[in-house]
Structure formats: C-alpha cells, structure tokens
Enzyme design. Sequence first.
Site, PDB file in Angstrom:
ATOM      1  N   ASP A   8      10.716   2.442  20.087  1.00  0.00           N
ATOM      2  CA  ASP A   8       9.349   1.979  20.340  1.00  0.00           C
ATOM      3  C   ASP A   8       9.468   0.508  20.754  1.00  0.00           C
ATOM      4  OD1 ASP A   8       6.462   1.563  19.988  1.00  0.00           O
ATOM      5  OD2 ASP A   8       7.032   0.557  18.124  1.00  0.00           O
ATOM      6  N   ASP A  10       6.307  -2.279  20.840  1.00  0.00           N
ATOM      7  CA  ASP A  10       5.457  -3.229  20.099  1.00  0.00           C
ATOM      8  C   ASP A  10       5.611  -3.051  18.591  1.00  0.00           C
ATOM      9  OD1 ASP A  10       3.260  -2.575  22.724  1.00  0.00           O
ATOM     10  OD2 ASP A  10       4.190  -4.511  22.377  1.00  0.00           O
ATOM     11  N   GLU A  17       2.297  -7.826  18.774  1.00  0.00           N
ATOM     12  CA  GLU A  17       0.856  -7.539  18.689  1.00  0.00           C
ATOM     13  C   GLU A  17      -0.002  -8.796  18.607  1.00  0.00           C
ATOM     14  OE1 GLU A  17      -0.630  -5.045  19.563  1.00  0.00           O
ATOM     15  OE2 GLU A  17       0.737  -3.351  19.286  1.00  0.00           O
ATOM     16  N   HIS A  77      -8.541  -4.242  31.475  1.00  0.00           N
ATOM     17  CA  HIS A  77      -7.208  -4.067  30.872  1.00  0.00           C
ATOM     18  C   HIS A  77      -6.113  -4.562  31.810  1.00  0.00           C
ATOM     19  CE1 HIS A  77      -3.659  -1.740  29.388  1.00  0.00           C
ATOM     20  NE2 HIS A  77      -4.069  -2.367  28.311  1.00  0.00           N
ATOM     21  N   LYS A  80      -5.968  -8.149  31.340  1.00  0.00           N
ATOM     22  CA  LYS A  80      -5.302  -8.440  30.058  1.00  0.00           C
ATOM     23  C   LYS A  80      -3.787  -8.320  30.188  1.00  0.00           C
ATOM     24  CE  LYS A  80      -3.224  -6.715  26.239  1.00  0.00           C
ATOM     25  NZ  LYS A  80      -2.147  -5.730  26.087  1.00  0.00           N
ATOM     26  N   THR A 117       7.061   4.168  24.508  1.00  0.00           N
ATOM     27  CA  THR A 117       6.052   3.217  24.066  1.00  0.00           C
ATOM     28  C   THR A 117       4.677   3.544  24.633  1.00  0.00           C
ATOM     29  OG1 THR A 117       5.355   0.893  24.136  1.00  0.00           O
ATOM     30  CG2 THR A 117       6.617   1.691  26.006  1.00  0.00           C
ATOM     31  N   THR A 119       2.577   0.982  25.170  1.00  0.00           N
ATOM     32  CA  THR A 119       2.176  -0.175  25.972  1.00  0.00           C
ATOM     33  C   THR A 119       2.485   0.078  27.444  1.00  0.00           C
ATOM     34  OG1 THR A 119       2.147  -2.585  26.014  1.00  0.00           O
ATOM     35  CG2 THR A 119       4.308  -1.557  25.892  1.00  0.00           C
ATOM     36  N   LEU A 121       3.955  -0.385  31.227  1.00  0.00           N
ATOM     37  CA  LEU A 121       5.311  -0.660  31.704  1.00  0.00           C
ATOM     38  C   LEU A 121       5.542  -2.134  32.047  1.00  0.00           C
ATOM     39  CD1 LEU A 121       8.104   0.485  32.434  1.00  0.00           C
ATOM     40  CD2 LEU A 121       7.196   1.023  34.717  1.00  0.00           C
ATOM     41  N   ASN A 123       4.469  -4.649  30.647  1.00  0.00           N
ATOM     42  CA  ASN A 123       4.655  -5.389  29.391  1.00  0.00           C
ATOM     43  C   ASN A 123       6.065  -5.206  28.842  1.00  0.00           C
ATOM     44  OD1 ASN A 123       1.977  -6.000  29.659  1.00  0.00           O
ATOM     45  ND2 ASN A 123       1.272  -4.566  28.088  1.00  0.00           N
ATOM     46  N   ASP A 178       7.679   1.431  14.361  1.00  0.00           N
ATOM     47  CA  ASP A 178       7.112   0.512  13.349  1.00  0.00           C
ATOM     48  C   ASP A 178       5.794   1.006  12.788  1.00  0.00           C
ATOM     49  OD1 ASP A 178       4.714  -1.652  14.585  1.00  0.00           O
ATOM     50  OD2 ASP A 178       5.616  -0.065  15.818  1.00  0.00           O
TER      51      ASP A 178
HETATM   52  C1  XBP Z   1       1.473  -0.369  20.814  1.00  0.00           C
HETATM   53  C2  XBP Z   1       0.168  -0.058  21.418  1.00  0.00           C
HETATM   54  C3  XBP Z   1      -0.217  -0.731  22.682  1.00  0.00           C
HETATM   55  C4  XBP Z   1      -0.290  -2.242  22.469  1.00  0.00           C
HETATM   56  C5  XBP Z   1      -1.092  -2.910  23.570  1.00  0.00           C
HETATM   57  O1  XBP Z   1       2.400   0.325  21.588  1.00  0.00           O
HETATM   58  O2  XBP Z   1      -0.540   0.785  20.899  1.00  0.00           O
HETATM   59  O3  XBP Z   1      -1.499  -0.247  23.048  1.00  0.00           O
HETATM   60  O4  XBP Z   1      -0.992  -2.486  21.242  1.00  0.00           O
HETATM   61  O5  XBP Z   1      -0.488  -2.638  24.823  1.00  0.00           O
HETATM   62  P1  XBP Z   1       3.839   0.810  20.971  1.00  0.00           P
HETATM   63  P2  XBP Z   1      -1.409  -2.094  26.024  1.00  0.00           P
HETATM   64  O6  XBP Z   1       3.867   0.426  19.487  1.00  0.00           O
HETATM   65  O7  XBP Z   1       3.858   2.307  21.186  1.00  0.00           O
HETATM   66  O8  XBP Z   1       4.858   0.059  21.771  1.00  0.00           O
HETATM   67  O9  XBP Z   1      -2.635  -2.973  26.075  1.00  0.00           O
HETATM   68  O10 XBP Z   1      -0.547  -2.199  27.266  1.00  0.00           O
HETATM   69  O11 XBP Z   1      -1.727  -0.678  25.637  1.00  0.00           O
HETATM   70 MG    MG Z   2       4.888   0.079  17.773  1.00  0.00          MG
END
Ligand code: XBP
Ligand code: MG
Length: 260
Positions: A8, A10, A17, A77, A80, A117, A119, A121, A123, A178
């Site tokens: 993963d 984030d 985060e 978004h 963002k 993930t 999030t 790509l 990012n 996580d």
């Molecule tokens: C975590 C998420 C993502 C991020 C924000 O992703 O849920 O939505 O919080 O990124 P992971 P985006 O733990 O699966 O890596 O705004 O690009 O969604």
């Molecule tokens: Mg995560």
Amino acid sequence: MLHALIFDVDGTLAETEETHRRAFNATFAARGLGWVWDRPLYIELLRVTGGKERIAHYIAAHGAEPALAGAEIAALHEAKTARYTELMRQGTCGLRPGIVRLLDEAAAAGMRLAIATTTSLPNVVALLEATLGPGAAARFEVIAAGDMVAAKKPAPDVFLLALRELGLAPGDALAVEDSRNGLLSARAAGLPVLITQSAFTAHEDFAGAAAVVDSLGEPDTPARVLAGDLPGPVCVDLAALRRLHAATAHTAATMGSSGG
Ligand code: XBP
Ligand code: MG
C-alpha cells in the site's frame, strides 16, 4: 513460496495523509469553498477511500454547500492532486522506517515488488521520485492505483489487479498495509497481510492481519509487535516476512484440511 510483496502507499510507504489533508484544504480555500477538514474530521473521512469519493461523502454526510456535481468534484480533485504532487516535490514526506532497507533487500534477493493503492497514480510517482530519486517508480514491477479499478478499498479489486498483472496467485504474495480498509481489501483478495499501523490508523481494528507492528523497524530502532506471529521487538526483513507468509500458508492449509 513468497514470490512478491504488494505495498500500500498512503500510511504504509510514508505518512502522507497529513500532506493529503493540507492539499485538500488548500484547494478548498483557493476555490473559496469555506470547507476545512481538521484532523478529527479527516480521521472520520478517511473511512471513505479515494479523494473524489471522500469529497462526495463529505458533501452528502455533512450537508456541505454547494452540493457539487460529479464532474465538478473530479475537477476539484484534479486541482488537489496538483497541489499534493507539488508538496511532494518540495520534500514534505520521507519514507517510513525500514521501507528503503526492505525495498533494497527485496531487490537484491529478486523478490518481486508491486503497489496496490487507492491514491492517484501521479501521487505515487511524486512520492517515489521525491524520496527515492528519478525513475524510482520502476522499482515496482506493477503499480495498481486509484481509478484503475472501479471499486476502491475495502473492495479487493486493486489487489486482484496487482496479482493479475504479476501473474501470481494470492498465496504467492503478501500485502503490507496500514489501514482496516486496506486489510479488508487484501484479505478479500486472498492475501496474507502485515499491518504497519500509521498515525491516522492506530485506532483501527486489524483483526485478520497475520501480524501488526508499529513500523517495519530499523536495526537500531526495532519495531514493536502489537499482534500476530512475529517475535518482537522486530526489524522486519525478508526472512521475517517469509516466516510470516509460511505460517499463514500453514494455518490456511490446516484450516482447509479440517474444513475450518
Ligand atoms: C489512501 C486513500 C487515498 C488518499 C488520498 O490510499 O484512501 O484516497 O487518502 O489520495 P492508500 P487521493 O492507503 O490505499 O494508499 O486523493 O488521490 O485519493
Ligand atoms: Mg494506506
């Protein structure tokens, strides 16, 4: 046999985060929306994965005005994501303890590496290049991210996509996550999971994880084992992950033979 580690991003590779939260708030302010996601609210909103989905949930659940349409949320978004990747390029985030050590060990041992993930790509690439240098995304054979799948975590889709791209069965890999959403997603895809709990997820329920640690640890700062089949304190390396994977495979086989 353990053939691949699927990470993963984030909260797992890095504590990102807080940077996401900053990027959301800066975007809302720039658009004059008057929305402010403080930490307690963001912890609640993190139950919804995906930035677009999170904004839509916030509008619906908190009666936020204006009630933006889907295309407007997508445009917001995108803005963002541009802010987030710029913050990443400024070096706001380092990788968590043990990540570089484990990635280097895995590469040297020929262990295949992938990412799964929620999030976006851009990012992922921004984080990897800011922390590991230009072209760092190539260290991962497969990057399954964001809108590549219709259903985001806790649905299994993104882990199933990563396994499909790797050409592996769930029993050939182990997920490092996580969050509870990530745990549920990887388990639904049939993968054993090591949880490295993070700043925004330490309160969550990790039942079903093969083990839970507070980080991957480093030789001089080993990690605390909070649950599962790992002798603590631990510096999570490939040998530890191979033992964890074998233990989960044995448990699954025993359960299967006893019809458990
Ligand atoms: C975590 C998420 C993502 C991020 C924000 O992703 O849920 O939505 O919080 O990124 P992971 P985006 O733990 O699966 O890596 O705004 O690009 O969604
Ligand atoms: Mg995560």
